[in-house]
Design a protein around this motif. Structure first.
Motif, PDB file in Angstrom:
ATOM      1  N   GLN A   1      -5.528  -0.550 -12.885  1.00 14.41           N
ATOM      2  CA  GLN A   1      -3.796   0.212 -13.123  1.00 14.41           C
ATOM      3  C   GLN A   1      -3.776   0.586 -14.657  1.00 14.41           C
ATOM      4  O   GLN A   1      -3.144   1.804 -14.579  1.00 14.41           O
TER       5      GLN A   1
ATOM      6  N   LYS B   1      -6.707  -5.967 -10.691  1.00 13.93           N
ATOM      7  CA  LYS B   1      -5.531  -5.088 -10.783  1.00 13.93           C
ATOM      8  C   LYS B   1      -4.951  -4.182 -10.905  1.00 13.93           C
ATOM      9  O   LYS B   1      -5.148  -3.472 -11.453  1.00 13.93           O
TER      10      LYS B   1
ATOM     11  N   TYR C   1       2.508   1.604  -3.048  1.00 12.84           N
ATOM     12  CA  TYR C   1       1.546   1.223  -4.726  1.00 12.84           C
ATOM     13  C   TYR C   1       1.885   2.135  -5.580  1.00 12.84           C
ATOM     14  O   TYR C   1       1.405   1.652  -7.420  1.00 12.84           O
ATOM     15  N   PRO C   2       1.667   3.410  -5.674  1.00 14.31           N
ATOM     16  CA  PRO C   2       2.275   4.249  -6.817  1.00 14.31           C
ATOM     17  C   PRO C   2       3.362   3.877  -7.379  1.00 14.31           C
ATOM     18  O   PRO C   2       2.668   3.589  -8.802  1.00 14.31           O
TER      19      PRO C   2
ATOM     20  N   VAL D   1      -5.496  -0.792  -5.376  1.00 17.41           N
ATOM     21  CA  VAL D   1      -5.188  -0.950  -4.214  1.00 17.41           C
ATOM     22  C   VAL D   1      -5.857  -1.427  -3.155  1.00 17.41           C
ATOM     23  O   VAL D   1      -5.114  -2.578  -2.813  1.00 17.41           O
ATOM     24  N   SER D   2      -7.192  -2.065  -3.619  1.00 18.62           N
ATOM     25  CA  SER D   2      -8.198  -2.720  -2.474  1.00 18.62           C
ATOM     26  C   SER D   2      -8.063  -3.815  -2.949  1.00 18.62           C
ATOM     27  O   SER D   2      -7.897  -4.921  -2.391  1.00 18.62           O
TER      28      SER D   2
ATOM     29  N   TYR E   1      -3.146   5.335  -6.673  1.00 19.16           N
ATOM     30  CA  TYR E   1      -4.051   3.839  -6.285  1.00 19.16           C
ATOM     31  C   TYR E   1      -5.559   3.033  -6.463  1.00 19.16           C
ATOM     32  O   TYR E   1      -5.577   2.439  -5.452  1.00 19.16           O
ATOM     33  N   ARG E   2      -5.516   2.892  -7.749  1.00 18.53           N
ATOM     34  CA  ARG E   2      -6.840   2.778  -8.282  1.00 18.53           C
ATOM     35  C   ARG E   2      -6.323   0.970  -8.319  1.00 18.53           C
ATOM     36  O   ARG E   2      -4.664   0.636  -8.755  1.00 18.53           O
TER      37      ARG E   2
ATOM     38  N   VAL F   1       0.735  -1.516  -0.122  1.00 22.10           N
ATOM     39  CA  VAL F   1      -0.050  -0.197  -0.499  1.00 22.10           C
ATOM     40  C   VAL F   1       0.388   1.144   0.232  1.00 22.10           C
ATOM     41  O   VAL F   1       0.411   1.741  -1.099  1.00 22.10           O
TER      42      VAL F   1
ATOM     43  N   ARG G   1      -5.728   9.848  -6.965  1.00 18.07           N
ATOM     44  CA  ARG G   1      -6.576   7.940  -6.722  1.00 18.07           C
ATOM     45  C   ARG G   1      -6.402   7.052  -7.574  1.00 18.07           C
ATOM     46  O   ARG G   1      -6.277   6.254  -7.329  1.00 18.07           O
TER      47      ARG G   1
END
Length: 342
Positions: free
Chosen positions: A229, A225, A124-125, A166-167, A163-164, A121, A160
């Motif tokens: 991204q 994911k 993450y970027p 990230v969940s 962090y697209r 996390v 945002r």
């Protein structure tokens, strides 16, 4: 699962450097498989004819250098990732320890998983940037490098966007941890030996099998994911995604609807083929780097072997051993010069 365990005979920076070198070399050597895996997950035109045809298609379109797109980003992010992960893991293991300082296997896996999620996390970027650099056409690049990509995504698409998806890293950790736990328990029964008594070959086999099963179980989350991204209205062809969606659940729905359930595991072949050489190079590089520092610290007689230095207490840490040497040198010097005693 086999891991790069910290040797107490190394300093913190030496352990970090050994792990970093091992990670950089293994990632660089297996980068082509990682690039093909991500292109297949995203569904770009390179992968339309299947896994094997992706290699010649990418080569014809962008040349040999294309197989290492995003590799610099992947290598650079290793060091902050390792720092956050090791720090979090240390704190969590201390929390889980009983009065005797022991921790169970499942608690160790939970601690490792939570530490891994936290590290993922935090950085993450850079994972988003790596995906963008891989899916873009290197002959007509949208991004010129890591910093340029970070700035472009931030200013053009907002914070945002960094962090697209990230969940999904957090959700994917659940089946990943379950796979690790299942394989650890199964392999312990097969070897009929406790984990601390396994040979290097057994540890290597454990690492490959556990990683393969765990990654297979969590792979659908990673596929979604990667698509999240990569997809962007700013990029040509929306980042090359083979489906268009609004959000995580819609992405799952569109993949299953248009491509079928098995497409959630697109790119798995490349990922599994990467496991053995990745772990092999990582363990080998880590071992030889560790030997160099153990020799430098005075614990072994040569960096080419594991022969222990005679008369050296292996339970002492590097600082303790150095202080002991200084004390002995001072004592010997004093014995040779009786006048100093006065």
């Amino acid at each position: 699962m086999a891991t790069l365990k910290r040797d107490p005979r190394l300093t913190s920076w030496q352990s970090t450097l050994c792990g970093g070198l091992a990670g950089v070399l293994s990632r660089t050597a297996t980068a082509p498989l990682d690039v093909v895996k991500i292109l297949t997950q995203v569904g770009t035109f390179h992968s339309k004819q299947g896994f094997l045809s992706t290699f010649p298609t990418l080569y014809r379109a962008e040349g040999l250098k294309a197989f290492w797109k995003g590799n610099l980003t992947a290598c650079v992010r290793l060091f902050p990732y390792s720092a956050v992960q090791l720090s979090a893991y240390h704190r969590l293991t201390v929390m889980f320890m009983d009065d005797l300082g022991q921790i169970s296997q499942w608690q160790a896996i939970v601690a490792g998983s939570v530490a891994g999620m936290l590290a993922a996390v935090v950085i993450y970027p850079t994972d988003v940037v790596k995906t963008r650099l891989i899916v873009q056409n290197s002959m007509e690049p949208t991004y010129r490098g890591i910093i340029h990509a970070l700035c472009c995504v931030y200013y053009q698409e907002g914070f945002r966007s960094l962090y697209r998806g990230v969940s999904l890293s957090i959700l994917g950790a659940v089946p990943f941890s379950a796979g690790l736990f299942f394989m650890n328990m199964s392999l312990d029964r097969i070897w009929q030996e406790p984990g601390d008594r396994l040979s290097p070959v057994q540890n290597f086999v454990n690492g490959c099998l556990a990683a393969g099963v765990a990654q297979t179980m969590s792979f659908p989350f990673e596929t979604v994911k990667r698509k999240m991204q990569a997809q962007s209205q700013i990029l040509p062809h929306c980042g090359g995604c083979d489906v268009h969606f609004n959000g995580m659940l819609d992405c799952f729905r569109q993949i299953v609807k248009t491509k079928g359930v098995l497409s959630l595991w697109s790119g798995l072949t490349a990922n599994l083929l990467k496991v053995v050489p990745y772990f092999g190079l990582m363990f080998t590089t880590f071992e030889y780097s560790k030997r160099f520092f153990l020799y430098r610290n005075g614990y072994i007689v040569s960096p080419l072997s594991n022969q222990l230095a005679p008369g050296v207490d292996q339970s002492l840490g590097p600082r303790e051993l150095e202080e002991l040497r200084k004390f002995l040198r001072h004592k010997n010097f004093a014995n040779r010069n009786p006048s100093l005693k006065s």
